[in-house]
Design an enzyme around this catalytic site. Structure first.
Site, mmCIF file in Angstrom:
data_model
loop_
_atom_site.group_PDB
_atom_site.id
_atom_site.type_symbol
_atom_site.label_atom_id
_atom_site.label_comp_id
_atom_site.label_asym_id
_atom_site.label_seq_id
_atom_site.Cartn_x
_atom_site.Cartn_y
_atom_site.Cartn_z
ATOM 1 N N GLY A 180 0.825 -1.199 0.000
ATOM 2 C CA GLY A 180 0.000 0.000 0.000
ATOM 3 C C GLY A 180 0.860 1.251 0.000
ATOM 4 N N CYS A 181 0.228 2.368 -0.343
ATOM 5 C CA CYS A 181 0.979 3.629 -0.423
ATOM 6 C C CYS A 181 1.489 4.055 0.951
ATOM 7 C CB CYS A 181 0.104 4.719 -1.042
ATOM 8 S SG CYS A 181 -1.524 4.892 -0.298
#
Lengths: 345, 345, 345, 345
Positions: free
Chosen positions: D148-149
């Site tokens: 994920g970011c």
């Protein structure tokens, strides 16, 4: 090709550093600054850390000529007029991103720029490098006057109509809007974030120094010689220019035929994209790229054509077009090192 | 005066709630929504917490008339045309912020709005409430058609020249720019933050529904009846409109005489501020206020005048002018409850 | 009450001009600037055209005392420390918006501000004006040290927990975010629009001069004396501060009981709004107003409470709270002239 | 390598199209959308006009396997869990940009994502592709769960301290800030420009679905298993994430030694740049690039270290890291097609 960049601490210079970093046929051999020589380049631009080994150097044409074949002048008005003659003498080719070599009439330069003009011989030698329309002369040029950001958006948008003698030039009105990076890197009250954010300004009303550049170039495609209205606004954004242009047609037309004309004229221009009829470009759609996107429509009610042209002011409006001109001068594919898809969103 | 607000969940309605909260002579007695009745108002707008006791109510003209003297219609196009007749029947005065009652020619309304027009009698009764130019008729009006945001900026800026017959109306070009709140509160791809931020768009090219409104009003000050060019852009900001207007003069003039004319015409208009010659307004300078700021210049080169007019689209372009009209209808000082200094920066 | 504003060309001063323009009980009699005396105020702030008759005056305490009862010092650090003693001598009351009189420990001031401290007697006389918590002492104060923007957001958010001894103060971490107007009106590379737009920065890591102010005030409500972590970021927006605060609880709690505590403590504070449980404020919801909006939640997984507090940095964080303190000193309703609904959107 | 992109109409998919357009070793052979098959890709993204010949296709694993070697899943949560098994069956390699295959504990996935988990076998096969720390396992992976970011920014920033057992994990607080493109392309009230512009929000307090991902990965480098505080804010910008991290050290340290540690650990990581001591990165300095820039400082007063990590959420936080993983899987230089200098300003 080995290139030096003069004025590398400005936004135009930084954009050249960015593009040429991944250009397969041109290497940056040195970067120069009149005021910051001796300082590591990354101190000016932390975003280049670990990718630029450069230390800023002072500006000496003969030293530069020992290592480089070409110089990019990314300097404020009034510098290139002095430096370019030295660079040419030293045997360097020059691509000048400033306005100093664009205006052939030296009095006009001095009137609008309020600075001393460059020597007549250098100005005469300089080829106006609107890539799509000057390819032949750029190919063999020693000195290229890279077009201004506003003139690039304007001319790419309107020249097809002027060239085909379709509009009454005296009715041409260019309402232009620019991102704030066009004002350069020096802070000021106007560009102070709290004043510019959520704000929209008009500036230099009827007095922008790009007016004589646009008028000069229009006369190279038209018999009609007439002053035009050109005005500029600041948009609260970082990059991008839109020129919204209005002109009355000599004869009634329809949108389709004008649209066909544009598609035909720019068929072999990889960086000019004509929008499907009924749609218009927005500035973000060319962000970070060398594209000029154009949309147009004919309004029967008023017999006016409206042409909308957008560019990234630092790319097609400055460094991108400079590298496109470099490619043309080198005789290689003009998209070399420039074939980015825009950064969106 | 007791007021009801229909369409209180839109931006125009919310701005009415904000202004009237501190208006000394007008009290909001109820807020209405067709889709959200029964819901606390603060659920729509948390910024009003602890200051608005309202629960959204459904819309019933006779119920409203029991508590209120006047209704503000802050509804999308197509609603007021149906509701206003009922409100008038119930004995209420109406100030309509939508476009439904502005266009006297019903075919024009239907052509540009693509909706069924309001009944002819209601449209005829409605007074076009451009406060500075319609004060007398607003004073006695039962129904006020509050002007659109773009027409307000445009007309306040250009009517002095039209009224004095100084310009060739057929050469008038209006290049308008608006903040995104003008698009209302419904999310869309165009107004999605990542797409609109750092972006500049043109939209509804030659097709904006404010064109017939502007043309209709211009003919009320001019003998000349002619289509004009009016185009609109979206600026990445929240509030503000700028109209940049170009027109050719019938006779050569100078900036000073035109500037004097504007100062004279708006001498008694507390919300119109004429900028000193040589300076132009930017949108932030009227943020959150009811001002319309105007700058102008005459260009000898092209014999064109340029007029720049800015407003806050939600204030002078909507709720602010509506309250100004309310004040005029009540016979009180027109600045009552509106005398804010803009929020700057 | 007649007031003079020193430092009227800064953002804090301009906000005082804006608020006091519609304050029914306090009139601005003069505005002052050390560097621009003799210049019309509207030249600094065109948004005040036609509403401010002021010409900037130089600063002379005895001249000021002839016309005014109170002075607002809206000056950079290092000015009020010199001017306030003169103002007091001249018989004026003082509300100081700068940091000069806030830090009781003069060595701490000099260490964090890197400037000479104000005279001990003046610092001792100055009452720290966090309105909600210092009402009694402000009422009778001659000199008020108006709290900093970050300390206001922080303290209003965390003092209830500190005061009730619910958290381990040594675990308190304050992660604060500010709009760019907090940096003042002087342009710089950091606040240059193209560099700050679409950007998020951290600055003054562990070195912000508001750290000693927050720590000093926390010890006035707590027996525990401990350094806390406080860090600051710049958000690409014009107005607003959010303080996100994390602390470990001495004993397990639940969100409801903490929420009840806040509601109770701030029941009679018209400018503090506690959000319904499960919701949190955003900065725009207080834009242009004097509110401090607070949301909170208890996290069972980590036994930490999170408190989120937002203000408009120029209002509750500067000029708004200064006027609130003025109202308290005058013995009038503390919302007088400040009861705006935030400007939204 | 021939690649297909599933979910090409989202921002992650569009960024893959942008990057792979100039990747010398991987060609996009098809783009897919469950809802828009049959439509030209440029209709979704006009910025790709003349550069993408694609027509969106429906999703059929066996059809895809005829033309492609690998698929990128750039889909919302809940899609990859269903499609990846089919893709694997069809013989395709998969790089999944969604969260579906990251959480090894299926109950945790279902609790935080509120969706049915993917089959256990697929989740077990998926390699968590934090490129800098998982190079060996990515090299031979058939299925990569792209991080994920937020976890990417967080883990690259904090893992060095966790891995060396220098911090008390229970004191770790991650205060994260993201640009709005992280919310995807679907418009909503929260991301509506007038509401998000000039605004700063906190969201999903203590409930972000990246919490279990971060906690899971921390336990892979630490013996300590403890919940951590992770919270997220929305910044009014288009691209960029900053994670500001606070933790108490097990033993007193100094900034220099920690800084040396980071430089050493990331010496061979071309996309991680450690800032010189005393300076910190801002998000714009990685705009449009695959860099993760890290700054840090030790605070003696509180015995806390602060680590600041920034990425472009669509690049290193999504598509860029996916292509980096592709390069690793292909056994080529990991910077291939990714060696952009950030777009600045």
């Amino acid at each position: 090709m080995r290139a030096a960049i003069i004025g590398a601490t400005g936004y135009g210079g930084a954009e050249l550093v960015r593009i040429l970093h991944s250009h397969p046929k041109c290497e940056v051999v040195s970067v120069h600054s009149s005021s910051q020589s001796g300082i590591e380049y990354k101190n000016s631009y932390m975003h280049t850390q670990d990718r630029t080994p450069f230390v800023l150097e002072s500006i000496d044409a003969y030293e530069i000529a020992k290592k480089a074949d070409i110089v990019f002048m990314a300097t404020p008005a009034g510098i290139s007029s002095k430096l370019t003659p030295e660079m040419v003498d030293a045997g360097l080719k020059v691509i000048d991103l400033s306005g100093d070599l664009r205006i052939k009439n030296l009095q006009d330069y001095e009137k609008w720029y309020k600075k001393a003009a460059a020597p007549k011989s250098v100005v005469e030698e300089a080829v106006y490098g609107l890539s799509e329309w000057s390819k032949e002369s750029v190919r063999t040029a020693k000195v290229v006057a890279n077009p201004g950001c506003y003139p690039t958006a304007t001319l790419l948008g309107i020249v097809p109509l002027v060239n085909k003698d379709l509009i009454k030039l005296s009715t041409l009105i260019i309402d232009a809007k620019s991102a704030v990076s066009g004002a350069g890197r020096s802070p000021s009250e106007v560009t102070h974030f709290p004043e510019m954010n959520d704000n929209f300004r008009i500036y230099k009303v009827n007095q922008h120094q790009h007016i004589p550049e646009i008028e000069q170039m229009l006369t190279s495609w038209s018999e009609e010689k007439t002053p035009i209205s050109f005005n500029t606004h600041l948009v609260p954004m970082t990059r991008g220019i839109m020129a919204t242009m209005y002109a009355q047609l000599k004869n009634a037309e329809n949108s389709e035929s004008i649209h066909d004309l544009y598609n035909e004229i720019y068929e072999d221009s990889p960086f000019v994209r004509i929008r499907p009829l009924g749609t218009f470009p927005s500035t973000k759609e060319v962000y970070g790229s060398n594209f000029c996107d154009i949309g147009l429509s004919y309004d029967e009610r008023t017999n006016r054509v409206i042409v909308v042209s957008v560019i990234d002011n630092l790319m097609k409006g400055a460094a991108g077009q400079a590298v496109q001109n470099l490619n043309i001068m080198m005789g290689i594919e003009e998209t070399t090192g420039l074939d980015f898809i825009p950064v969106y969103p």
